[in-house]
Design an enzyme around this catalytic site. Structure first.
Site, PDB file in Angstrom:
ATOM      1  N   ASN A  54      10.814   2.427  -1.211  1.00  0.00           N
ATOM      2  CA  ASN A  54      11.552   2.041  -2.414  1.00  0.00           C
ATOM      3  C   ASN A  54      12.322   3.210  -3.031  1.00  0.00           C
ATOM      4  O   ASN A  54      12.002   3.690  -4.106  1.00  0.00           O
ATOM      5  CB  ASN A  54      10.603   1.404  -3.436  1.00  0.00           C
ATOM      6  CG  ASN A  54       9.866   0.217  -2.859  1.00  0.00           C
ATOM      7  OD1 ASN A  54      10.362  -0.461  -1.970  1.00  0.00           O
ATOM      8  ND2 ASN A  54       8.670  -0.042  -3.343  1.00  0.00           N
ATOM      9  N   PRO A  85       2.991  -0.886   8.691  1.00  0.00           N
ATOM     10  CA  PRO A  85       1.672  -1.479   8.515  1.00  0.00           C
ATOM     11  C   PRO A  85       1.713  -3.004   8.534  1.00  0.00           C
ATOM     12  O   PRO A  85       2.694  -3.611   8.105  1.00  0.00           O
ATOM     13  CB  PRO A  85       1.237  -0.955   7.149  1.00  0.00           C
ATOM     14  CG  PRO A  85       2.507  -0.647   6.435  1.00  0.00           C
ATOM     15  CD  PRO A  85       3.528  -0.306   7.478  1.00  0.00           C
ATOM     16  N   SER A  87      -1.385  -5.930   7.714  1.00  0.00           N
ATOM     17  CA  SER A  87      -2.128  -6.272   6.505  1.00  0.00           C
ATOM     18  C   SER A  87      -3.554  -5.758   6.677  1.00  0.00           C
ATOM     19  O   SER A  87      -3.865  -5.088   7.660  1.00  0.00           O
ATOM     20  CB  SER A  87      -2.133  -7.788   6.301  1.00  0.00           C
ATOM     21  OG  SER A  87      -2.922  -8.405   7.310  1.00  0.00           O
ATOM     22  N   SER A  92      -1.270  -2.395  12.782  1.00  0.00           N
ATOM     23  CA  SER A  92      -0.154  -1.609  12.271  1.00  0.00           C
ATOM     24  C   SER A  92       0.456  -0.921  13.479  1.00  0.00           C
ATOM     25  O   SER A  92      -0.158  -0.862  14.548  1.00  0.00           O
ATOM     26  CB  SER A  92      -0.634  -0.580  11.257  1.00  0.00           C
ATOM     27  OG  SER A  92      -1.113  -1.226  10.095  1.00  0.00           O
ATOM     28  N   HIS A 109       9.289  -2.052   6.217  1.00  0.00           N
ATOM     29  CA  HIS A 109       8.219  -1.088   5.961  1.00  0.00           C
ATOM     30  C   HIS A 109       6.851  -1.764   5.968  1.00  0.00           C
ATOM     31  O   HIS A 109       5.869  -1.194   5.519  1.00  0.00           O
ATOM     32  CB  HIS A 109       8.453  -0.254   4.693  1.00  0.00           C
ATOM     33  CG  HIS A 109       8.116  -0.933   3.388  1.00  0.00           C
ATOM     34  ND1 HIS A 109       8.893  -0.746   2.273  1.00  0.00           N
ATOM     35  CD2 HIS A 109       7.106  -1.710   2.993  1.00  0.00           C
ATOM     36  CE1 HIS A 109       8.372  -1.407   1.259  1.00  0.00           C
ATOM     37  NE2 HIS A 109       7.288  -1.998   1.672  1.00  0.00           N
ATOM     38  N   GLY A 110       6.775  -2.943   6.527  1.00  0.00           N
ATOM     39  CA  GLY A 110       5.492  -3.621   6.635  1.00  0.00           C
ATOM     40  C   GLY A 110       5.671  -5.091   6.932  1.00  0.00           C
ATOM     41  O   GLY A 110       6.787  -5.585   7.124  1.00  0.00           O
ATOM     42  N   ALA A 111       4.548  -5.771   6.962  1.00  0.00           N
ATOM     43  CA  ALA A 111       4.549  -7.197   7.285  1.00  0.00           C
ATOM     44  C   ALA A 111       5.333  -8.005   6.254  1.00  0.00           C
ATOM     45  O   ALA A 111       6.019  -8.954   6.595  1.00  0.00           O
ATOM     46  CB  ALA A 111       3.117  -7.718   7.384  1.00  0.00           C
ATOM     47  N   GLY A 112       5.240  -7.635   5.000  1.00  0.00           N
ATOM     48  CA  GLY A 112       5.912  -8.385   3.943  1.00  0.00           C
ATOM     49  C   GLY A 112       5.064  -9.546   3.467  1.00  0.00           C
ATOM     50  O   GLY A 112       4.313 -10.153   4.231  1.00  0.00           O
ATOM     51  N   LYS A 182      -9.287  -0.099  -0.586  1.00  0.00           N
ATOM     52  CA  LYS A 182      -8.298  -0.512  -1.595  1.00  0.00           C
ATOM     53  C   LYS A 182      -8.510   0.363  -2.817  1.00  0.00           C
ATOM     54  O   LYS A 182      -9.577   0.352  -3.421  1.00  0.00           O
ATOM     55  CB  LYS A 182      -8.495  -1.993  -1.926  1.00  0.00           C
ATOM     56  CG  LYS A 182      -7.424  -2.548  -2.810  1.00  0.00           C
ATOM     57  CD  LYS A 182      -7.585  -4.058  -2.907  1.00  0.00           C
ATOM     58  CE  LYS A 182      -6.495  -4.680  -3.718  1.00  0.00           C
ATOM     59  NZ  LYS A 182      -6.645  -4.493  -5.149  1.00  0.00           N
TER      60      LYS A 182
END
Length: 183
Positions: A54, A85, A87, A92, A109-112, A182
């Site tokens: 971002n 990555p 999830s 990844s 930049h990832g799965a979304g 997390k």
């Protein structure tokens, strides 16, 4: 982009990008120390991969300087390594950029997400998401509905995402999750 507000935005954004990088470096240093301690120093680490998320940056494409804002995307320059990555419960990927100018040398930049954080907390089934990770032997701390904001069910299928960007990156390494932390 010639206004004081635009200059202030770029300056503050760059400060945030640099602050995030400093935090990632500190976290990586601590993880490396812990791994070296457990492995009794018998481990070496490759060069740090710095993947900013971002941000906006001036780049030149098709003979024109343009401001590229990568939100949901990351750099995929020719030969440059990156990470995409999945999830909490999916693969990844370490990838090599193909430098596709049509994408402004970018990739996902990832799965979304397929659902927002609050929607995931409302709609996903806690036991299903726990079972998904348990069945794969992934260590996790999902205990309550509030933990579902990052659950695997809230994300797109990473294999489909990767298949859709074969012209942007080449997969070098597939990574399977062992644990979910997390923060």
């Amino acid at each position: 982009m010639e206004t004081d507000e635009a200059h202030a935005y770029m300056e503050e954004m760059n400060y945030c990008v640099n602050f995030a990088f400093a935090n990632r470096c500190l976290m990586m240093e601590r993880v490396q120390h812990a791994v070296q301690f457990v492995m009794k120093g018998e481990v070496q680490f490759d060069e740090l991969m710095n993947i900013a998320l971002n941000y906006a940056v001036w780049e030149n494409y098709f003979g024109e300087n343009v401001l590229v804002h990568r939100k949901g995307a990351t750099i995929a320059r020719l030969g440059e390594l990156g990470i995409i990555p999945g999830s909490q419960g999916t693969k990844s990927y370490i990838v090599e950029g193909l430098g596709n100018p049509e994408s402004f040398e970018s990739c996902s930049h990832g799965a979304g997400r397929v659902m927002g954080r609050k929607q995931a907390q409302r709609e996903l089934d806690l036991n299903t998401e726990i079972k998904r990770l348990d069945d794969k032997g992934i260590i996790h701390g999902i205990r309550h509905n509030k933990d579902l904001d990052e659950a695997a069910g809230a994300y797109k299928d990473i294999d489909t995402v990767m298949a859709n960007q074969q012209d942007l990156v080449k997969i070098k390494v597939e990574l399977e999750p062992l644990a979910v932390v997390k923060g």
